[in-house]
Design an enzyme around this catalytic site. Structure first.
Site, short mmCIF file in Angstrom:
data_model
loop_
_atom_site.label_atom_id
_atom_site.label_comp_id
_atom_site.label_asym_id
_atom_site.label_seq_id
_atom_site.Cartn_x
_atom_site.Cartn_y
_atom_site.Cartn_z
CE LYS A 1 -3.79 -0.49 2.45
NZ LYS A 1 -4.38 -0.73 3.79
NE ARG B 1 -5.34 3.42 3.84
CZ ARG B 1 -5.40 3.62 2.53
NH1 ARG B 1 -4.80 4.68 1.98
NH2 ARG B 1 -6.01 2.75 1.77
N GLY C 1 -8.32 -6.93 4.18
CA GLY C 1 -9.20 -7.06 5.33
C GLY C 1 -8.60 -7.78 6.53
CG MET D 1 -3.26 -6.91 9.67
SD MET D 1 -1.52 -6.74 9.34
CE MET D 1 -1.49 -6.54 7.60
NE ARG E 1 -6.05 -4.63 -3.19
CZ ARG E 1 -6.58 -4.53 -1.99
NH1 ARG E 1 -5.83 -4.35 -0.95
NH2 ARG E 1 -7.88 -4.62 -1.82
CG HIS F 1 -4.88 -42.78 2.96
ND1 HIS F 1 -6.12 -43.09 2.44
CD2 HIS F 1 -3.99 -43.55 2.31
CE1 HIS F 1 -5.98 -44.03 1.52
NE2 HIS F 1 -4.70 -44.33 1.42
NE ARG G 1 2.01 -43.44 -4.98
CZ ARG G 1 1.32 -42.54 -5.69
NH1 ARG G 1 0.53 -42.93 -6.68
NH2 ARG G 1 1.42 -41.26 -5.41
NE ARG H 1 6.90 -46.82 -4.92
CZ ARG H 1 6.29 -46.01 -4.04
NH1 ARG H 1 6.94 -44.99 -3.51
NH2 ARG H 1 5.04 -46.21 -3.73
CB SER I 1 12.96 -40.63 -8.45
OG SER I 1 11.75 -39.94 -8.29
N GLY J 1 12.08 -39.02 -3.30
CA GLY J 1 10.77 -39.29 -2.71
C GLY J 1 10.63 -38.36 -1.51
CB THR J 2 10.19 -34.72 -1.32
OG1 THR J 2 9.06 -34.68 -2.19
CG2 THR J 2 11.44 -34.38 -2.10
CG ASN J 3 5.25 -37.53 -0.24
OD1 ASN J 3 5.42 -36.33 -0.45
ND2 ASN J 3 4.36 -38.25 -0.87
CG ASP J 4 8.68 -42.54 2.73
OD1 ASP J 4 8.18 -42.52 3.87
OD2 ASP J 4 8.38 -43.36 1.85
CB CYS K 1 8.34 -39.13 -7.70
SG CYS K 1 9.13 -40.18 -6.47
CE1 TYR L 1 10.90 -37.35 -12.65
CE2 TYR L 1 13.04 -37.64 -13.70
CZ TYR L 1 12.04 -38.11 -12.86
OH TYR L 1 12.16 -39.32 -12.25
P1 ADP Z 1 -7.83 -2.24 3.79
O1 ADP Z 1 -6.42 -2.62 3.62
O2 ADP Z 1 -8.61 -3.13 4.67
O3 ADP Z 1 -8.49 -1.97 2.48
P2 ADP Z 1 -7.39 0.57 4.04
O4 ADP Z 1 -6.20 1.05 4.76
O5 ADP Z 1 -7.31 0.59 2.56
O6 ADP Z 1 -7.81 -0.86 4.57
O7 ADP Z 1 -8.57 1.49 4.50
C1 ADP Z 1 -9.91 1.17 4.24
C2 ADP Z 1 -10.66 2.35 3.69
O8 ADP Z 1 -10.56 3.46 4.54
C3 ADP Z 1 -10.14 2.85 2.37
O9 ADP Z 1 -10.63 2.12 1.31
C4 ADP Z 1 -10.71 4.25 2.34
O10 ADP Z 1 -12.03 4.23 1.91
C5 ADP Z 1 -10.65 4.64 3.78
N1 ADP Z 1 -9.48 5.49 4.00
C6 ADP Z 1 -8.25 5.13 4.39
N2 ADP Z 1 -7.43 6.19 4.47
C7 ADP Z 1 -8.18 7.26 4.11
C8 ADP Z 1 -7.91 8.65 3.96
N3 ADP Z 1 -6.69 9.15 4.19
N4 ADP Z 1 -8.91 9.45 3.56
C9 ADP Z 1 -10.13 8.93 3.33
N5 ADP Z 1 -10.46 7.65 3.44
C10 ADP Z 1 -9.50 6.82 3.82
MG MG Z 2 8.49 -43.66 -0.15
MG MG Z 3 -7.83 -0.80 1.13
#
Ligand code: ADP
Ligand code: MG
Ligand code: MG
Length: 876
Positions: free
Chosen positions: A23, A93, A102, A104, A337, A455, A561, A617, A765, A767-770, A832, A852
């Site tokens: 961000k 943020r 969503g 944090m 993003r 399994h 097998r 095998r 080959s 056998g990374t499981n074992d 494998c 491979y």
């Molecule tokens: P998340 O990563 O969960 O999307 P954000 O940090 O993007 O959280 O914040 C969520 C929302 O908060 C943004 O989409 C925006 O609408 C609002 N927001 C964040 N910073 C600002 C800001 N400086 N001014 C206005 N709205 C903001």
């Molecule tokens: Mg084996």
């Molecule tokens: Mg956001």
């Protein structure tokens, strides 16, 4: 010079995501390219790491640097933090290196207090806005920083709306909101025991700390594990001056994608909500308008926004996911993003971008997330019906695809019901090798116990069969053929639907549709094949699986097998007779029954692979896996063998092992019973000769793989039998067919002495499981019992059976390759284990110089793409 922990947006750029988080880096980049971004600064991920090192404290040095940047931001904005006349309000943020939507939390309108809000309400002429900001701030701060639950505040809002006879937040007046703010503070005091903080600096430090702390919250930890994001990365914090979308009807806030994230269609896609702030758009409190409507209602801001979209796509050369706010008709960009998208959309967008001349083919290959291809290859639920069907349970998405059928409780029933044309879902406490036939017959498998590498999960993935595992919520009563889930009792024959891509369980029947693979899929895979160096083979035990894998682009079989064939109904009696034989002659007689069966199985597989290499095998599992457990079968076997039931039971008891995974299995079986190696060699070689005769255009070179070697002499002993047997048959046939004899490297000792072993081997080959199991010293079937505790305590971040442990097991692989090639430069190297289809492990195998990887059929496209990405990355 001391480390720099804080950067103005104007000091950063898109390449600094490790330090500034995604961000922060993109806010900086948007600032640099002249887009309208409310200014601010980013506190680095290194400050987050430091916070944890300092025992969850922001040290004085970093605090001082933050305050220095607050002053800089005051200079830029002309506003002052905590100032009554002209206050600077900010958002705080989070933003990690990889986007974690969503996961944090965000705090808006920070810097407000009773004094500031009073003046702001009066001076702005918009008291409603001022109080709305304040009540939101108290709400978010209490929730995010002090962890007072959201629900208390929501209840107060609901009560207020009811008292005022309104249904929408926007209908509350300035007075109402002011009163709410008062109630919120009272609630805060009641819960926390002190007054809501009024000092903006205290608020700011509290908020920053909360973001750092949120990096370690349970939600974030689970998300990271699911998405391969290391805990060590930490999160950055962005402090940004506010733009206000809640100042009236000429304001609003929105989210949009430059292309449709579900289909990939090149058309702006998103939503906008007037007079709103932050999460209001996505929170579902009010219904936002589609972005197209914004064009009519906010023509100027929309025109600006369209320009921004074009600029951003041209700049990033990828579909963008953006967040923005309109304040009195003026647009502010808050985030961009590379947008998350469905696998189908990802392929379409990649191809479109190539066609538009925006990116080259290499970049198109690099931008597809390999793991997501999986879902394109399996049947899926009809989306419309799915939406209307309630979820009754949630468990592990162990093997993707959708399944709908009638509940059955045993593998035999699954088979029987399927044979009479019924679709069934097999529901078991857990599965065992004997259930394979039933698993094959079922549409999908649901288990009460077991993790991602149980399994059921491993076998289902191998078959490309839908599996949901570890649904602890099920109260199972196998005996009476019923179970309870979500308050309902399910009986045999009741309809059930499960989604192995999401782990969700549904009551009733949801029709499935076959996945359609559009032209873009093939195009992208074609590009991928041009760039990769690693070959991709498949693990397949049947002609059906082999043919499936060929369709997905497998270039050979890396692991066939032989034991799974023995579980078939018509073979198991012979293998049981072999096990219960007293003399070599008896054993040979039993093996002679098996030989033609094996031979015809191999012929089928060779045919399906059309002359491509096939590694077969030798028998690997401990023999007790084949012996009967129920009384009737034991009696039958006794009759077959001319023995008494108690004699058979004594033999079975004698096969008991304290630690079967480390017991009498693998090449140890051939050392004890060389006649098994003779029979399997004959079947393999004769099958190859027959197929060669039928298809002179192919060059058959069978590959015989001897499992579980730990000592070079073991290999040379078994190899001698193979060579003598094979050479005699080939000579007798008047053929000059070549064949290879190699070994699996799956015991640490074999890796450590690989220079000895390689003298005897044409190929290794891994056998990374074992190998993982023996290196870690715990079995994948039991790991489920304690791995969660290890994740919680950050001892392991992933399941080492799903993602190769590069540090330990990888070191053994690397060492074995080097040692092996030092004595045998032509040594052919492959893998494998399950890891052959895991993208990050594939990258490791590429770097290590393997020839491979081999994986289950449905992972072949994933491995092809991952191998291409590894090669592209390598060349950079
Ligand atoms: P998340 O990563 O969960 O999307 P954000 O940090 O993007 O959280 O914040 C969520 C929302 O908060 C943004 O989409 C925006 O609408 C609002 N927001 C964040 N910073 C600002 C800001 N400086 N001014 C206005 N709205 C903001
Ligand atoms: Mg084996
Ligand atoms: Mg956001």
């Amino acid at each position: 010079m001391s480390k720099k922990y804080v950067y103005l947006f104007s000091e950063g750029n898109a390449n600094m995501r490790e330090l500034l988080g995604g961000k922060g880096a993109n806010l900086a980049e948007m600032t640099n390219i002249g887009l309208p971004v409310p200014q601010g600064f980013t506190i680095t991920t290194e400050a987050c790491t430091q916070y944890y090192e300092d025992g969850r404290q922001i040290n004085e040095e970093i605090q001082a640097e933050i305050m220095e940047y607050v002053a800089k931001l005051e200079g830029i904005t002309g506003k002052k933090f905590g100032d009554i006349e002209n206050p600077l309000l900010v958002s705080v943020r989070s933003g990690a290196r990889a986007s974690m939507p969503g996961m944090m939390d965000t705090i808006l309108n920070l810097g407000l207090n009773e004094d500031v809000v009073d003046v702001l309400a009066k001076k702005s002429g918009n008291p409603r806005w001022a109080w709305d900001c304040y009540r939101r701030f108290i709400q978010m701060y209490s929730d995010v920083v002090m962890e007072v639950g959201k629900k208390y505040f929501e209840q107060l809002i609901d009560q207020m709306k009811e008292a005022r006879g309104v249904t929408q937040d926007v209908e509350l007046t300035a007075e109402d909101l002011k009163e709410l703010a008062g109630q919120f503070k009272a609630e805060y005091k009641a819960k926390i025991g002190s007054d809501f903080p009024s000092d903006p600096v205290e608020q700011l430090m509290g908020a920053i700390k909360a973001v750092f702390r949120s990096w370690d919250n349970p939600r974030a930890n689970v998300y990271r594990r699911d998405n391969d994001i290391p805990y060590s990365w930490g999160t950055a914090v962005n402090v940004q001056s506010m733009a206000f979308g809640n100042m009236g009807d000429d304001c609003g806030t929105g989210v949009a994608f430059t292309r449709n994230p579900a289909t990939g269609e090149k058309k702006l896609f998103g939503e906008f909500l007037t007079n709103a702030q932050g999460e209001d758009v996505v929170a579902g409190i009010r219904t936002p308008m589609p972005i197209s409507e914004m064009a009519e209602k906010f023509p100027e801001a929309f025109a600006q926004f369209e320009n921004v979209c074009k600029t951003l796509e041209d700049h990033y050369r990828d579909m963008q996911d953006m967040e923005f706010t309109v304040e009195h008709g003026k647009l502010y960009m808050l985030q961009t993003r590379n947008g998350k998208r469905t696998p189908a959309a990802a392929l379409k967008i990649a191809c479109d971008l190539v066609d538009e001349g925006m990116i080259d083919e290499k970049r198109a290959v690099a931008m597809i997330e390999p793991r997501t291809l999986d879902t394109l290859l399996h049947p899926q639920f009809d989306g419309e019906v799915l939406k209307k069907t309630p979820v009754i349970g949630n468990a592990l998405a162990a093997s993707p695809g959708a399944a709908c059928g009638k509940v059955v409780f045993s593998a035999e029933d699954a088979k029987a019901w399927a044979e009479r044309g019924e679709k069934v879902v097999l529901v078991r406490l857990e599965t065992s090798p004997e259930d394979i036939e039933g698993m094959k017959a079922a549409q999908g498998i649901l288990t009460v116990r077991g993790g991602m590498t149980s399994h059921a999960a491993v076998v289902a993935r191998g078959m490309g069969k839908c599996c949901v595992s570890g649904c602890g919520a099920i109260k199972m009563d196998e005996e009476n053929k019923q179970f309870e889930l979500a308050g309902k009792t399910f009986h045999e024959g009741d309809w059930l639907s499960i989604d192995g891509s999401t782990g969700k369980i549904y009551d009733g029947a949801i029709p499935t549709v076959d996945a359609s693979i559009g032209g873009e899929f093939g195009r992208v895979m074609g590009w991928a094949d041009q760039y990769r160096r690693l070959k991709v083979r498949t693990n397949a035990d049947t002609p059906h699986d082999a043919a499936q894998a060929r369709k997905f682009g497998a270039e050979g079989i890396g692991l066939c097998r032989t034991e799974h064939m023995f579980f078939n109904e018509d073979r198991i009696p012979a293998i049981r007779r072999m096990i219960c034989s007293d003399t070599v002659e008896q054993r040979e007689a039993a093996l002679a029954v098996l030989e033609p069966m094996q031979q015809s199985d191999f012929e089928g597989i060779y045919e399906a692979m059309e002359g491509l290499p096939v590694t077969i095998r030798f028998l690997d599992p401990p023999l007790h896996e084949f012996v009967p457990t129920d009384e009737a079968d034991i009696e039958q076997l006794a009759k077959d063998m001319g023995k008494t039931v108690s004699e058979i039971k004594a033999i079975i008891a004698g096969l008991h092992e304290f630690n079967p995974m480390m017991g009498h299995r693998g090449c140890r079986l051939d050392v004890t019973y060389p006649e098994i190696a003779v029979m399997q060699t004959r079947a393999i070689i004769k099958a190859a000769l027959n197929v060669q005769a039928r298809h002179p255009e192919w060059t058959m070179v069978p590959e015989i793989m001897i499992p579980l070697v730990g000592e070079a002499k073991e290999l040379s002993y078994v190899k001698k039998i193979v060579v003598e047997t094979a050479d005699a048959i080939i000579k007798e046939a008047g053929s000059n067919m070549k064949y290879l004899v190699g070994t699996m490297i799956e015991i640490p000792r074999a890796a450590l002495t690989a220079d000895e072993v390689a003298k005897q081997a044409d190929f290794f080959s891994f056998g990374t499981n074992d190998l993982t199991q023996m290196t870690f010293g715990f079995s994948r079937d039991d790991a489920g019992k304690f791995l969660d505790a290890y994740y919680d305590k950050k001892i392991y971040e992933n399941d080492p059976f799903a993602k190769l442990d590069q540090t330990g097991v990888g070191k053994l692989v690397d060492m074995a390759c080097k040692l092996g090639r030092s004595v045998n430069p032509d040594l052919h190297l492959g893998v494998c284990g399950e890891h052959g289809g895991d993208p990050s492990s594939v990258e490791f195998f590429h770097r290590t110089g393997l020839d491979y990887v081999s994986c289950s059929p449905f992972r072949v496209p994933i491995a092809r793409l991952a191998a291409a990405q590894a090669a592209i990355k390598d060349a950079q």
